[in-house]
Design an enzyme around this catalytic site. Structure first.
Site, short mmCIF file in Angstrom:
data_model
loop_
_atom_site.label_atom_id
_atom_site.label_comp_id
_atom_site.label_asym_id
_atom_site.label_seq_id
_atom_site.Cartn_x
_atom_site.Cartn_y
_atom_site.Cartn_z
CB THR A 107 -19.15 -42.10 -12.18
OG1 THR A 107 -18.44 -42.29 -13.41
CG2 THR A 107 -20.22 -43.15 -12.53
CE LYS A 132 -18.03 -44.84 -15.21
NZ LYS A 132 -19.29 -44.54 -16.21
CD GLU A 134 -32.28 -42.51 7.10
OE1 GLU A 134 -33.25 -42.12 7.52
OE2 GLU A 134 -32.51 -43.75 6.62
CG ASP A 188 -23.53 -39.03 -16.88
OD1 ASP A 188 -23.08 -39.00 -16.65
OD2 ASP A 188 -24.30 -39.59 -16.88
CE1 TYR A 243 -29.17 -45.74 7.45
CE2 TYR A 243 -28.79 -47.48 9.06
CZ TYR A 243 -29.65 -47.07 8.00
OH TYR A 243 -30.44 -47.97 7.24
NE ARG A 249 -17.70 -50.01 -8.59
CZ ARG A 249 -17.17 -49.59 -10.19
NH1 ARG A 249 -16.43 -50.42 -10.08
NH2 ARG A 249 -17.45 -49.58 -10.59
C1 PLP Z 1 -20.10 -45.08 -15.38
C2 PLP Z 1 -21.74 -43.91 -16.04
C3 PLP Z 1 -22.87 -43.67 -15.55
C4 PLP Z 1 -23.04 -45.13 -14.51
O1 PLP Z 1 -21.93 -44.76 -13.50
P1 PLP Z 1 -22.59 -46.23 -12.62
O2 PLP Z 1 -21.77 -45.86 -10.57
O3 PLP Z 1 -22.10 -47.27 -13.01
O4 PLP Z 1 -23.88 -45.96 -11.96
C5 PLP Z 1 -23.70 -42.83 -15.18
N1 PLP Z 1 -23.00 -42.07 -17.15
C6 PLP Z 1 -22.72 -42.48 -17.51
C7 PLP Z 1 -22.47 -41.69 -18.72
C8 PLP Z 1 -21.27 -43.35 -17.26
O5 PLP Z 1 -20.05 -43.26 -18.02
#
Ligand code: PLP
Length: 425
Positions: free
Chosen positions: A219, A222, A49, A193, A47, A228
Site C-alpha cells: 500500500t 501506511k 486507460e 506484501d 481518463y 491511499r
Molecule cells: C493494509 C494491507 C493490505 C490492503 O490494503 P488496502 O489498501 O486496504 O486494500 C494488503 N495487505 C496487507 C498485508 C495489508 O496490511
C-alpha cells in the site's frame, strides 16, 4: 452551484477528530499537505486507460509525465527495475498479481489471518480464498515468530504456485531468503506484501524483500505516508514460468503480465490524481527528513514496548522490530473489542486484533494492535511513550469508570494541542 455545506462540515469535523485524538491504528498515517494538494485537483478529470506513452485516450501527455515521475521515484526508493503505480489499493495490487500468475483453483500458501496475515492472502471471505485453493502457515506458539518449519512442510505437501509472505499484525522481520529457498525447491513464486513495513524497508531498516521475492506489493498510505493506494514492483523481470502465453503463442515477460493484470485485468481508468499524490509521497521519501521519520518510528516503538512491558502487558513475540506491537490482553481481563470501544471514548483510536491461537472470535478478540506511524508524524518522541501507555493502561484497567475515561480524554486532547496537525487549514 450551491456549496455542499453538509459534506464540507463533515470534513471539518473529521479534521478536528484527527487533531484532538491519539491515533494508534498501525495502518494509518497523516500525509503531508502537498500530498493532499496533489490528490484534490484537475487530474481527477482525466481518463488515461493504459500506461505512459501507450494510452487509449487523447490528451494524456501531462499525466504521462506525472505517472512516469511516480514510477521513476518508486524504482529509486526500492532499487527495482519494474513498478506499476496504478493499483487503487493494496487489495487491488494483490488481486492483479494473482490474476497474472494463477489460474482459478491453483494453490496458494499464505500467513493465516488469525496469526497476523491479510484477507487477500487466502481468507475464505476474500477473492483470494474463493478463486484459489488457500493453504496456510502460522507462528510458533511459544515464540510468536513465523513458523518457517511449517511453512516449508506446507510448501512441500501442497506444492502451491505462489507463496505469500507479509502481514498486517506481525511485529518482526521476515527471512525472505529461507522462503525463496523452499519456493525454488518446489517451483513456486514468492510474493512479499510489504504494505505495513514498506516505509522502514524503503530506508533499509529491515531485510530487503526485493532481493529474494519475485514480486513485491505494498500500500502507499501506511508507513510510506502517501495517498491511499497500491503498488507492484520487481527488482528483476523474468519470463513467465506459469505457461500463459501471448496471442501469438509467445512467452510473455512477468512485467507485461502484471501490467495487463492491473489494466485491463482488474481496473479501468487509473486514478491519475492519486498517482500524482503517490509521486509527491515518493519525492518526500527520497528526502533526508524521511530517514529521520523512520528512525523516530523505531525509537518510539522501542520506548512503547518498554513501557508496556513495565506495566505487565503481554506482547506477542515479546516485542517489535518495526512500527507496531500486538498486545495479548488475556492476562488483563479485557477483550480486544471492549478495549477498542472504551479507548475510543477517550479519543484514543486503535483496533482490536486476534492474537495467535486466540480463543475468542474475530469480532471479540483477545488482543489489540498498537502502531506508531501516525503519532510519529504528529511529532511524538520516545519521552512521550510512557505517557501514552499510561493513558491506555488507566482506561483498560478501569473500563467502566466514565470519570476516568473523561479525565484521560481531557488530558489527551490538551496534550495533542502541542502537536499541530495541518495548521495551514
Ligand atoms: C493494509 C494491507 C493490505 C490492503 O490494503 P488496502 O489498501 O486496504 O486494500 C494488503 N495487505 C496487507 C498485508 C495489508 O496490511
Amino acid at each position: 452551484m450551491q456549496r455542499d455545506t453538509a459534506l464540507f462540515n463533515l470534513i471539518h469535523e473529521e479534521l478536528h477528530r484527527q487533531r484532538r485524538g491519539l491515533e494508534l491504528i498501525a495502518s494509518e498515517n497523516f500525509t503531508s499537505l502537498q500530498v493532499m494538494e496533489a490528490m484534490g485537483n484537475v487530474m481527477t478529470n482525466k481518463y488515461a486507460e493504459g500506461y505512459p506513452g501507450r494510452r487509449y485516450y487523447g490528451g494524456c501527455e501531462v499525466v504521462d509525465q506525472s505517472e512516469q515521475l511516480a514510477i521513476d521515484r518508486v524504482k529509486e526508493i526500492f532499487n527495482v527495475t519494474y513498478a506499476n503505480v496504478q493499483p487503487h489499493s493494496g487489495a487491488q495490487a494483490n488481486a492483479a498479481v494473482m490474476l497474472a500468475l494463477l489460474q482459478p483453483g491453483d494453490t496458494i500458501l499464505g500467513l493465516d489471518l488469525s496469526m497476523g496475515g491479510h484477507l487477500t492472502h487466502g481468507s475464505a471471505v476474500n477473492f483470494s480464498g474463493k478463486l484459489y485453493k488457500p493453504t496456510f502457515y502460522g507462528v510458533v506458539p511459544e515464540t510468536g515468530l513465523i513458523d518457517y518449519t511449517t511453512l516449508e512442510q506446507q510448501a512441500r505437501t501442497h506444492k502451491p504456485k505462489l507463496i505469500i509472505c507479509g502481514a498486517s499484525a506481525y511485529s518482526r522481520d521476515w527471512d525472505y531468503k529461507r522462503i525463496r529457498a523452499v519456493a525454488d525447491e518446489i517451483g513456486a513464486l514468492v510474493l512479499a506484501d510489504i504494505s505495513h513495513p514498506a516505509g522502514l524497508i524503503a530506508k533499509g531498516h529491515l531485510n530487503d524483500p526485493c532481493e529474494y521475492c519475485h514480486i513485491v506489493t505494498s500500500t502507499t498510505h501506511k508507513t510510506l505516508r502517501g495517498p491511499r493506494g497500491g503498488i507492484i514492483m520487481m527488482r528483476n523481470d523474468f519470463e513467465n514460468p506459469m505457461g500463459q502465453t501471448g496471442p501469438k503463442g509467445e512467452i510473455r515477460m512477468m512485467s507485461q503480465l502484471l501490467d495487463l493484470a492491473v489494466f485491463p485485468g482488474t481496473q479501468g481508468g487509473p486514478l491519475e490524481h492519486v498517482i500524482a499524490a503517490k509521486a509527491v509521497a515518493f519525492f518526500e521519501i527520497l528526502q533526508p527528513e524521511f530517514r529521520a521519520y523512520t528512525e523516530q518510528m523505531l525509537k518510539n516503538t522501542k520506548a512503547m514496548e518498554a513501557a508496556f512491558l513495565e506495566k505487565g502487558y503481554n506482547i506477542v513475540s515479546g516485542g517489535s522490530d518495526n512500527h507496531l506491537l500486538l498486545l495479548d490482553l488475556r492476562n488483563k481481563n479485557i477483550s480486544g473489542k471492549k478495549a477498542e470501544n472504551t479507548l475510543v471514548k477517550a479519543d484514543i483510536t486503535l483496533n482490536k486484533n486476534m492474537v495467535p491461537f486466540d480463543d475468542k472470535s474475530p469480532f471479540i478478540t483477545s488482543g489489540i494492535r498498537v502502531g506508531v506511524p501516525a503519532i510519529t508524524t504528529r511529532g511524538l518522541q520516545e519521552v512521550h511513550m510512557p505517557l501514552v501507555v499510561n493513558w491506555l493502561d488507566k482506561v483498560l484497567m478501569d473500563p467502566d469508570n466514565d470519570a476516568t475515561i473523561e479525565k484521560v480524554k481531557k488530558e489527551v486532547n490538551e496534550f495533542m494541542l502541542q502537536f499541530a496537525l495541518y495548521p495551514e487549514m
